[in-house]
Structures are given as structure tokens and as C-alpha cells.
Write an enzyme that holds these catalytic residues in place. Sequence first.
Site, short mmCIF file in Angstrom:
data_model
loop_
_atom_site.label_atom_id
_atom_site.label_comp_id
_atom_site.label_asym_id
_atom_site.label_seq_id
_atom_site.Cartn_x
_atom_site.Cartn_y
_atom_site.Cartn_z
N HIS A 41 31.91 47.99 28.89
CA HIS A 41 32.14 47.18 27.67
C HIS A 41 30.90 46.75 26.95
CE1 HIS A 41 36.58 46.33 28.54
NE2 HIS A 41 36.68 47.64 27.78
N SER A 42 30.42 47.67 25.90
CA SER A 42 29.01 47.35 25.64
C SER A 42 28.45 46.06 25.28
CB SER A 42 28.65 48.41 24.58
OG SER A 42 29.48 48.46 23.49
N ARG A 43 29.47 45.14 24.73
CA ARG A 43 28.91 43.79 24.11
C ARG A 43 28.70 42.92 25.45
NH1 ARG A 43 34.06 42.31 20.30
NH2 ARG A 43 35.59 41.97 22.06
N GLU A 44 29.22 43.32 26.45
CA GLU A 44 29.05 42.27 27.77
C GLU A 44 27.96 42.36 28.24
OE1 GLU A 44 32.43 43.36 29.93
OE2 GLU A 44 34.12 42.97 28.13
N ARG A 65 32.34 47.23 21.49
CA ARG A 65 32.86 47.02 22.92
C ARG A 65 33.22 48.40 23.41
NH1 ARG A 65 37.47 44.19 25.65
NH2 ARG A 65 39.15 45.61 26.19
N ASN A 118 37.99 51.23 29.42
CA ASN A 118 38.69 50.52 30.47
C ASN A 118 40.28 50.44 30.34
OD1 ASN A 118 38.77 49.17 33.01
ND2 ASN A 118 38.92 47.28 32.31
N ARG A 119 40.62 51.59 29.23
CA ARG A 119 42.23 51.73 29.11
C ARG A 119 42.24 53.21 29.11
NH1 ARG A 119 41.81 47.11 29.66
NH2 ARG A 119 42.57 45.47 28.47
N HIS A 148 32.39 43.17 34.59
CA HIS A 148 32.64 42.93 33.02
C HIS A 148 32.15 41.31 33.07
CE1 HIS A 148 35.49 45.98 31.95
NE2 HIS A 148 35.31 46.31 33.12
N SER A 149 32.41 40.91 31.72
CA SER A 149 32.38 39.35 31.63
C SER A 149 33.54 39.26 30.52
CB SER A 149 30.93 39.11 30.97
OG SER A 149 30.63 39.40 29.56
N TYR A 150 33.72 38.14 30.12
CA TYR A 150 33.45 36.90 30.74
C TYR A 150 34.89 36.11 30.94
CZ TYR A 150 34.74 34.86 26.23
OH TYR A 150 35.57 34.59 25.05
N TYR A 165 47.03 39.82 32.53
CA TYR A 165 48.29 40.29 31.81
C TYR A 165 48.19 41.97 32.35
CZ TYR A 165 44.38 41.94 28.59
OH TYR A 165 43.30 42.36 27.98
N GLU A 185 34.66 39.46 36.34
CA GLU A 185 34.52 38.88 34.87
C GLU A 185 33.36 37.90 35.23
OE1 GLU A 185 35.62 39.61 31.96
OE2 GLU A 185 37.43 41.02 32.24
#
Lengths: 93, 310
Positions: free
Chosen positions: B70-73, B128, B145-146, B197-199, B249, B271
Site C-alpha cells: 500500500h503505497s501511502r504507508e 494506496r 492486498n485484495r 503494512h502500517s498502521y 475484520y 501493521e
Amino acid sequence: EKIFVGDQVLRITPSDEEQITLLRTLYEVTELQLDVWRHPTSPGQPTDLRVSFSSLQAVKVFLEHHSISYSIMIENVQELLDEEKKSMMKSKR
Amino acid sequence: IGRSTDSFDFASYHTIDEIYDWMDTLVDGHPNLVSKFQIGQSYENRPLYVLKFSTGGSNRPAIWLDTGIHSREWITQATGLWTANKIAEEYGKDPSITAILDSMDIFFEIITNPDGFAYTHSSNRMWRKTRSINAGSSCVGVDPNRNWDAGFGGFGSSSNPCSETYHGPYPHSEREVKSIVDFIRSHGNVKSVISIHSYSQMLLFPYGYTTAPAPDYQELNELAKKAVTDLAALYGTKYTYGSIADTIYLADGTTVDWAYENGIKYSFTFELRDTGRYGFLLPSSQIIPTATETWPALLDIMVHVLEHPY
């Protein structure tokens, strides 16, 4: 470049399953262009939501109307991005 | 002018060009341990580089690490740089990483979603997804990631291309995902996949697509417990742990579920740190503390993989 002036990130804490359901419904409203940073999981666990300046009022009214507790995690997203950019430039120099 | 990793500022965020340059520097500095190779190309034709840490041997059992799907992480790519450097620096000094690399290889993809990452630098810091064009929609990108073939297309993913969790038209439609799938399958001896990943401070394991416990639930849970305990030792950062479905979830099509379903028992996803104030915009001053506290947890998992061959 997309700018985020006035966008806020709200940290919302639902107190029960009913509030979680309400939040999930809110997050589905595409017109509000909400960006869910952290999804609601269980009562008492925070969920984070980036809200554009234009949708802020509507979202806050919704939360207050349903007595859903929230705080402002990031007051102005763009300010943080500007700081981040400045810090990168400084490091590069 | 000779390049050196000493002059690289790990406490700052960097562009994709700077990171790709740094990879070459790392390889130059550790020619007998680190190599770089390409597993494919992104949608916008950027190279998908993987660092290989190996002390020799042929097709040794291996550990796969990835950051930045996820690029924005951004904290994850930054943690990836620090960690890759740490692996190289500590080989021959730290007994755990030395033992691991004496028997196993480590593959590390630091910029798993390069198009998205470049886009976060040039156009939208909050991006993302990938940057692939979706037929019939003005919305761009798929949530990588889906997009994995593990319960693809169901809970916790969206069929709407405008959603941040859009699963894509079919499993492994994204080149960034397919390249990893092809690599891991063709390697055939990957024993652990750790996707970072984060966060929200969690250490998670399969399953995400069902609430049923994984066959190895007990062992994975014990290992996660140890890892988060050791992570907390440095700064007191508290992680929760458990299966994705129980802890967050139901989420279909995730990396670790695919890995687990393809026989990779030690599949985890982190995370990283959340200070409760910044979300994806964690200040660069927190890169080193985040990476430093994560290191013992990563080592715990890697040592466990070494000591529990299967």
C-alpha cells in the site's frame, strides 16, 4: 497535485455494535468521498477517517446526532504534508 | 566516486529513484551477501526489484519480506530500507541473523507497489492502490492486498473500482501481485512470507477470509505473542495479535492467506506503529524507532522458521 487543505482526520470511537453499523453505513456514502484509514472493528476500538473540508460539517453533524464519540486526530492534513515535504528537502540538501 | 551506505539518511523519507540507487549501493557494499534482481514490471513499467540475501547454496529454504504494497504507508518502505541494511550489517555479528543466513536465503521487496509509490510523491500523497486503468471506469487502481487468489472477491473487498479496497477484475490481475506469485511458485522453497503494512500496531496471521482457525493457529498465535512481546521491550509499543478475521475484520484476497493456502506455513502481516496522532503521515523522526522496535519481532519469526523446518 492533489492538495488537502482543510481536510481532517477524525478518530472515532464507536461504543456499541449499533454505532459500528451506523459508521459502516456512513462510510458507504460515496458522495462524501470519505477515506477510511482504519476500519471499525469492535466497540471501544478507534476508527480513523480522513474527511475532505467540504464534507466535514456533514460528517460531524452525523456523528454528533448519533452521539458517536470522536476527536480530531489531524487538524489540517495539508500542514502535515507541507512539513513532510520540507523535511525531505532538508534531508536531501 | 565510491558509493557508501554510510551517507544514506535512514531517518528520512526518500523517492523511488533514491531508493533504487540505494539498493545498488547496498549490493556494492556487500557483494558476497546481497544481490538485486528483477521479478517483473509494474503496470507503468517500473522494475520490480528484489534484494536477495544469500551466503550461497542452491535453492535454499527462503523467507520473503515485502514492504509498501500500500503505497501511502511510507513508514513501511522506510522501515524496509533500515531493515535490509540491518540484515546486511549484522550478518557475521548477530548470531541469530548469521544462523539464518548460513542456512536460508532472504528475499526482500522494498517497493512492492512502485507506481503507487511514485504517485504518492508526485500527485497524491494519500494513494494506496496500484495505478492500473479499470475498463469502464474513470477510477484508477486495484487494492493489491485484495487481489490474491485466496477467497478472492468476497468480504472486506469491493467490486467498485472507485473503492480503496477494489479487488480487481480477477485474481492476480495486478502485475505487482502476479510477479510475486510467479516468483514464489517458481522458487518452490519459500517457508515464510512476511508482508509489512502500517498502521495500527498489529501482528496478524491467516485467515482473513474466514473466521475458521488456521490448522496451525496455535503455533502461529504463540509465535505472534512472543514477537509482539519482544517488540514492546524497546519502547513499550503495544501490539495486538491474532488472525486477520478475528483481529480486524473479514478480508478476502490477502497476501498472507494466499501464501498460507499455498503451503507457506509462517505467513504473517505486520501493521506498524501508530502514535495515535499521525496515521499514514508518521513523521520521519519516527522511522528509526519504528524500524528498531520491529527488528526483534522480525528476528523472532525468522529464527522460528529456521528452527522449525517443514
